[in-house]
Design a protein around this motif. Structure first.
Motif, PDB file in Angstrom:
ATOM      1  N   CYS A  25      29.299  25.721  47.424  1.00 26.00           N
ATOM      2  CA  CYS A  25      30.768  26.031  47.276  1.00 26.00           C
ATOM      3  C   CYS A  25      31.096  26.912  48.954  1.00 26.00           C
ATOM      4  O   CYS A  25      32.136  26.493  48.883  1.00 26.00           O
ATOM      5  N   LEU A  26      30.387  27.474  49.373  1.00 32.89           N
ATOM      6  CA  LEU A  26      30.260  28.088  50.257  1.00 32.89           C
ATOM      7  C   LEU A  26      30.976  26.846  51.534  1.00 32.89           C
ATOM      8  O   LEU A  26      31.213  27.483  52.791  1.00 32.89           O
ATOM      9  N   LEU A  27      29.513  26.191  51.410  1.00 29.23           N
ATOM     10  CA  LEU A  27      29.466  24.843  52.399  1.00 29.23           C
ATOM     11  C   LEU A  27      31.293  24.747  52.565  1.00 29.23           C
ATOM     12  O   LEU A  27      31.445  24.411  53.771  1.00 29.23           O
ATOM     13  N   VAL A  28      31.919  24.190  51.402  1.00 31.23           N
ATOM     14  CA  VAL A  28      32.972  23.417  51.600  1.00 31.23           C
ATOM     15  C   VAL A  28      34.540  24.036  51.930  1.00 31.23           C
ATOM     16  O   VAL A  28      34.585  24.322  52.827  1.00 31.23           O
ATOM     17  N   ASN A  29      34.318  25.792  51.093  1.00 29.94           N
ATOM     18  CA  ASN A  29      34.874  26.788  51.768  1.00 29.94           C
ATOM     19  C   ASN A  29      35.080  26.432  53.268  1.00 29.94           C
ATOM     20  O   ASN A  29      36.043  27.006  54.066  1.00 29.94           O
ATOM     21  N   LEU A  30      34.295  26.649  53.793  1.00 30.08           N
ATOM     22  CA  LEU A  30      33.597  27.427  55.581  1.00 30.08           C
ATOM     23  C   LEU A  30      34.299  25.487  55.994  1.00 30.08           C
ATOM     24  O   LEU A  30      34.969  25.573  57.292  1.00 30.08           O
ATOM     25  N   ASP A  31      34.005  24.593  55.807  1.00 28.51           N
ATOM     26  CA  ASP A  31      34.477  23.015  56.239  1.00 28.51           C
ATOM     27  C   ASP A  31      36.098  23.039  55.848  1.00 28.51           C
ATOM     28  O   ASP A  31      36.797  22.627  57.052  1.00 28.51           O
ATOM     29  N   LEU A  32      36.993  24.085  54.977  1.00 35.57           N
ATOM     30  CA  LEU A  32      37.792  24.115  54.350  1.00 35.57           C
ATOM     31  C   LEU A  32      39.034  24.763  55.687  1.00 35.57           C
ATOM     32  O   LEU A  32      40.044  24.632  56.044  1.00 35.57           O
ATOM     33  N   PHE A  33      38.498  26.350  55.881  1.00 36.89           N
ATOM     34  CA  PHE A  33      38.253  26.856  57.022  1.00 36.89           C
ATOM     35  C   PHE A  33      38.263  25.757  57.991  1.00 36.89           C
ATOM     36  O   PHE A  33      39.912  26.517  59.041  1.00 36.89           O
ATOM     37  N   ARG A  34      37.778  25.543  58.537  1.00 42.00           N
ATOM     38  CA  ARG A  34      37.360  24.750  60.424  1.00 42.00           C
ATOM     39  C   ARG A  34      38.733  23.576  60.137  1.00 42.00           C
ATOM     40  O   ARG A  34      39.610  23.440  61.025  1.00 42.00           O
ATOM     41  N   LEU A  35      38.966  23.048  59.534  1.00 45.59           N
ATOM     42  CA  LEU A  35      39.931  22.072  59.497  1.00 45.59           C
ATOM     43  C   LEU A  35      41.398  22.696  59.542  1.00 45.59           C
ATOM     44  O   LEU A  35      41.803  21.825  59.353  1.00 45.59           O
ATOM     45  N   SER A  36      41.671  23.720  57.821  1.00 45.92           N
ATOM     46  CA  SER A  36      43.115  24.109  58.570  1.00 45.92           C
ATOM     47  C   SER A  36      42.583  25.489  60.118  1.00 45.92           C
ATOM     48  O   SER A  36      44.346  24.473  60.794  1.00 45.92           O
ATOM     49  N   ALA A  37      42.256  25.208  60.788  1.00 47.53           N
ATOM     50  CA  ALA A  37      42.035  26.170  61.564  1.00 47.53           C
ATOM     51  C   ALA A  37      41.980  25.297  62.299  1.00 47.53           C
ATOM     52  O   ALA A  37      43.197  25.523  63.883  1.00 47.53           O
ATOM     53  N   GLU A  38      42.038  23.937  62.691  1.00 43.15           N
ATOM     54  CA  GLU A  38      41.831  22.842  63.167  1.00 43.15           C
ATOM     55  C   GLU A  38      43.643  21.908  63.112  1.00 43.15           C
ATOM     56  O   GLU A  38      44.609  21.966  64.571  1.00 43.15           O
ATOM     57  N   ALA A  39      44.590  22.218  62.749  1.00 44.30           N
ATOM     58  CA  ALA A  39      45.165  21.882  61.690  1.00 44.30           C
ATOM     59  C   ALA A  39      46.193  22.647  62.208  1.00 44.30           C
ATOM     60  O   ALA A  39      46.824  22.033  63.457  1.00 44.30           O
ATOM     61  N   ARG A  40      45.710  24.072  62.444  1.00 46.18           N
ATOM     62  CA  ARG A  40      46.820  24.849  63.488  1.00 46.18           C
ATOM     63  C   ARG A  40      47.211  24.960  64.114  1.00 46.18           C
ATOM     64  O   ARG A  40      48.131  25.152  65.551  1.00 46.18           O
ATOM     65  N   ALA A  41      45.839  24.829  64.836  1.00 44.01           N
ATOM     66  CA  ALA A  41      45.628  24.557  66.762  1.00 44.01           C
ATOM     67  C   ALA A  41      46.154  23.233  67.039  1.00 44.01           C
ATOM     68  O   ALA A  41      46.922  23.374  68.174  1.00 44.01           O
ATOM     69  N   ASN A  42      46.073  22.110  66.273  1.00 43.42           N
ATOM     70  CA  ASN A  42      46.566  20.589  66.821  1.00 43.42           C
ATOM     71  C   ASN A  42      48.214  20.707  66.653  1.00 43.42           C
ATOM     72  O   ASN A  42      48.885  19.332  66.623  1.00 43.42           O
ATOM     73  N   ALA A  43      48.821  21.207  66.042  1.00 45.47           N
ATOM     74  CA  ALA A  43      49.978  21.331  65.503  1.00 45.47           C
ATOM     75  C   ALA A  43      51.719  21.590  66.759  1.00 45.47           C
ATOM     76  O   ALA A  43      51.044  22.708  67.230  1.00 45.47           O
TER      77      ALA A  43
END
Length: 142
Positions: A25-43
């Motif tokens: 669960c922690l790994l999935v949440n960390l990956d989700l946080f990383r993906l959402s940060a990338e999406a915001r940066a690339n918006a």
């Protein structure tokens, strides 16, 4: 005394399973946080919609809240960039209404420019330059 089983420790396998589930669960949440940060940066915001409120803030205070103004730009309303510039200016200056300057008779005119304009050739005089391409104009006296 008989042992009821209440004091028994859970088996190692059960603890390992719970620990693995928590870790996953922690790994999935960390990956989700990383993906959402990338999406915001690339918006992308190619028409800079997000910054229009700030660009027009000072000009808005110079216009009456219930009134209207003309609008002129070096970006034509027949282009996507020109339409984006017009509608984001209209949104930033609401509840004031903008209309293309050629369709208004008099009163203040909002200038929204991507490049320094030749106001005299356009038939306008500068009232105030708010910077970053935003200007308050009036029609030149004839």
């Amino acid at each position: 005394m008989t042992d009821t089983g209440a004091s028994k420790k859970p088996p190692i396998a059960a603890l390992a399973t719970v620990g693995a589930a928590i870790g996953l669960c922690l790994l999935v949440n960390l990956d989700l946080f990383r993906l959402s940060a990338e999406a915001r940066a690339n918006a992308r915001d190619p028409y800079l919609v997000a910054m229009q409120d700030e660009r027009f803030r000072d000009l808005a205070s110079a216009l009456p809240a219930g009134g209207g103004a003309g609008y002129v730009s070096d970006l034509g309303l027949d282009s996507t960039a020109g339409q984006a510039a017009y509608f984001t200016a209209q949104y930033a200056l609401a509840p004031r209404l903008l209309a293309p300057a050629e369709k208004t008779g008099g009163g203040p005119v909002v200038g929204n420019f991507a490049r320094p304009p030749d106001l005299a050739a356009m038939g306008f005089e500068l009232v105030r330059d708010y910077g970053n391409g935003v200007m308050l104009l009036r029609r030149k006296a004839r």
